[in-house]
Design a protein around this motif. Structure first.
Motif, PDB file in Angstrom:
ATOM      1  N   PHE A 292       0.856  -1.189   0.000  1.00 39.28           N
ATOM      2  CA  PHE A 292       0.000   0.000   0.000  1.00 39.28           C
ATOM      3  C   PHE A 292       0.887   1.232   0.000  1.00 39.28           C
ATOM      4  O   PHE A 292       1.788   1.350   0.840  1.00 39.28           O
ATOM      5  CB  PHE A 292      -0.911  -0.011   1.235  1.00 39.28           C
ATOM      6  CG  PHE A 292      -1.833   1.178   1.324  1.00 39.28           C
ATOM      7  CD1 PHE A 292      -2.651   1.522   0.255  1.00 39.28           C
ATOM      8  CD2 PHE A 292      -1.882   1.943   2.475  1.00 39.28           C
ATOM      9  CE1 PHE A 292      -3.509   2.614   0.336  1.00 39.28           C
ATOM     10  CE2 PHE A 292      -2.736   3.031   2.570  1.00 39.28           C
ATOM     11  CZ  PHE A 292      -3.553   3.372   1.490  1.00 39.28           C
ATOM     12  N   ASN A 293       0.657   2.118  -0.952  1.00 40.47           N
ATOM     13  CA  ASN A 293       1.506   3.301  -1.126  1.00 40.47           C
ATOM     14  C   ASN A 293       2.981   2.922  -1.255  1.00 40.47           C
ATOM     15  O   ASN A 293       3.870   3.603  -0.739  1.00 40.47           O
ATOM     16  CB  ASN A 293       1.321   4.276   0.038  1.00 40.47           C
ATOM     17  CG  ASN A 293      -0.041   4.943   0.013  1.00 40.47           C
ATOM     18  OD1 ASN A 293      -0.664   5.057  -1.037  1.00 40.47           O
ATOM     19  ND2 ASN A 293      -0.513   5.378   1.179  1.00 40.47           N
ATOM     20  N   GLY A 294       3.216   1.794  -1.919  1.00 39.61           N
ATOM     21  CA  GLY A 294       4.576   1.355  -2.178  1.00 39.61           C
ATOM     22  C   GLY A 294       5.248   0.613  -1.043  1.00 39.61           C
ATOM     23  O   GLY A 294       6.370   0.124  -1.198  1.00 39.61           O
ATOM     24  N   GLU A 295       4.594   0.514   0.122  1.00 37.45           N
ATOM     25  CA  GLU A 295       5.198  -0.139   1.283  1.00 37.45           C
ATOM     26  C   GLU A 295       4.539  -1.485   1.549  1.00 37.45           C
ATOM     27  O   GLU A 295       3.318  -1.622   1.437  1.00 37.45           O
ATOM     28  CB  GLU A 295       5.071   0.754   2.521  1.00 37.45           C
ATOM     29  CG  GLU A 295       5.868   2.038   2.426  1.00 37.45           C
ATOM     30  CD  GLU A 295       5.855   2.819   3.735  1.00 37.45           C
ATOM     31  OE1 GLU A 295       5.335   2.277   4.742  1.00 37.45           O
ATOM     32  OE2 GLU A 295       6.366   3.945   3.747  1.00 37.45           O
ATOM     33  N   LEU A 296       5.370  -2.464   1.923  1.00 34.92           N
ATOM     34  CA  LEU A 296       4.874  -3.798   2.231  1.00 34.92           C
ATOM     35  C   LEU A 296       4.062  -3.769   3.518  1.00 34.92           C
ATOM     36  O   LEU A 296       4.501  -3.228   4.531  1.00 34.92           O
ATOM     37  CB  LEU A 296       6.042  -4.768   2.380  1.00 34.92           C
ATOM     38  CG  LEU A 296       5.680  -6.227   2.718  1.00 34.92           C
ATOM     39  CD1 LEU A 296       4.980  -6.885   1.537  1.00 34.92           C
ATOM     40  CD2 LEU A 296       6.939  -7.009   3.108  1.00 34.92           C
ATOM     41  N   ILE A 297       2.861  -4.349   3.478  1.00 36.84           N
ATOM     42  CA  ILE A 297       2.045  -4.510   4.671  1.00 36.84           C
ATOM     43  C   ILE A 297       2.274  -5.921   5.194  1.00 36.84           C
ATOM     44  O   ILE A 297       2.077  -6.901   4.467  1.00 36.84           O
ATOM     45  CB  ILE A 297       0.551  -4.313   4.359  1.00 36.84           C
ATOM     46  CG1 ILE A 297       0.295  -2.908   3.828  1.00 36.84           C
ATOM     47  CG2 ILE A 297      -0.298  -4.567   5.606  1.00 36.84           C
ATOM     48  CD1 ILE A 297      -1.154  -2.678   3.429  1.00 36.84           C
TER      49      ILE A 297
END
Length: 309
Positions: A292-297
């Protein structure tokens, strides 16, 4: 300590039939099979015995409908402490009414005594209308959820905080008496060629998305978090983080559709006509994981052995 998901992946998978797929349902020919259940200790004080029976069936209905099936036959296994036997008729009425609502048949089961709180297990058998395996998912596919979520997150977060968060009546009613839109069958039957995969999110949004990416070896880029605006307003008032809304999600019986990128507008419009409030919230990518938004969740949610993690 082993997690529920590790046990399924590393132990159960050793012993099931070779043609089992570790999916939410098992399909053989035109038949679709599902079993689900829970301990009767998983209750809130606003739930009645009837609600427990209803909810037990909806968990199975949700998986069958979300996997492109049509529910047909149901069996129920009940284990009850002798101190709760007065509740059995209302539980059975809830089970029966839920099955009848989806035009299924309640064909039997068994009853047992329990020294502890007890349990309910429901077996559902349906007809496979448009079942798709993860092998059909393609890079660029759009990811749709049937309606925004987050209502149960407020309930669960309030519960772990000793009910300090006021819960709107609407949220309690959605929890007591969840309904899966029966017209999902029409979506599948009319758009089967353009639906590449589907699943329900009763395990929580992030856990469900990780089940998808781990099975497919692909990834999901979330472009819009599908949380209800009114839930976000409550979260802001109580300073609840978005990640906590995701962690404490679950038992919201919405469905995820992974669909052809050139056909999703048609499917969205049809969902709206059938009373759903769909959200296109992501896209399939080659980068394995949920972003999400380029970041791993990280994987977060509920586990029957670990609790919330």
């Amino acid at each position: 300590m082993h997690s529920e998901h590790e046990i399924i992946k590393n132990l159960v998978s050793r012993y099931v039939s070779d043609n089992a797929t570790n999916d939410d349902v098992y399909v053989e020919g035109k038949n679709m099979y599902k079993i689900d259940g829970f301990q009767l200790s998983y209750e809130f004080n606003f739930l009645e015995s009837y609600d427990i029976g209803w909810r037990s069936v909806i968990g199975v209905i949700s998986d069958i409908l979300s996997k492109g099936g049509s529910p047909k036959f149901f069996l129920a296994s009940l284990g009850l402490n002798k101190n709760r036997l007065k509740e059995i008729e209302n539980i059975l009425k809830g089970i029966s009414d839920a099955i009848n609502y989806y035009k299924g048949s309640y064909v039997g089961g068994d009853t047992n005594s329990s020294d502890n709180n007890g349990w309910i297990d429901i077996v559902g058998i349906g007809e496979a209308v448009c079942y798709k395996s993860v092998d059909n998912i393609k890079r660029g596919d759009k990811v749709i959820i049937t309606s925004p979520i987050g209502y149960n997150s407020i309930i669960f977060i309030s519960y772990v905080n000793n009910w300090k968060i006021s819960i709107p009546l609407k949220y309690k009613l959605k929890y007591k008496h969840p309904i899966v839109n029966p017209h999902l069958q029409d979506i599948f039957s009319q758009n089967c060629d353009n639906i590449h995969y589907s699943l329900d999110i009763s395990d929580g949004l992030i856990v469900s998305l990780y089940n998808l990416v781990e099975r497919s070896k692909l990834g999901i880029e979330i472009t819009k978090m599908p949380v209800s605006e009114e839930v976000l307003n409550i979260a802001n008032n109580y300073k609840i983080r978005l990640l906590d809304l995701l962690k404490f999600s679950g038992e919201e019986y919405e469905s995820i559709f992974v669909v052809d990128k050139d056909s999703y507008h048609k499917i969205i419009n049809q969902m709206k006509l059938l009373g759903l409030n769909p959200v296109v919230f992501g896209e399939i990518s080659d980068r394995q994981g949920v972003y999400f938004n380029g970041e791993l969740i990280r994987k977060t949610g509920w586990d029957n052995f670990l609790g919330w993690f």
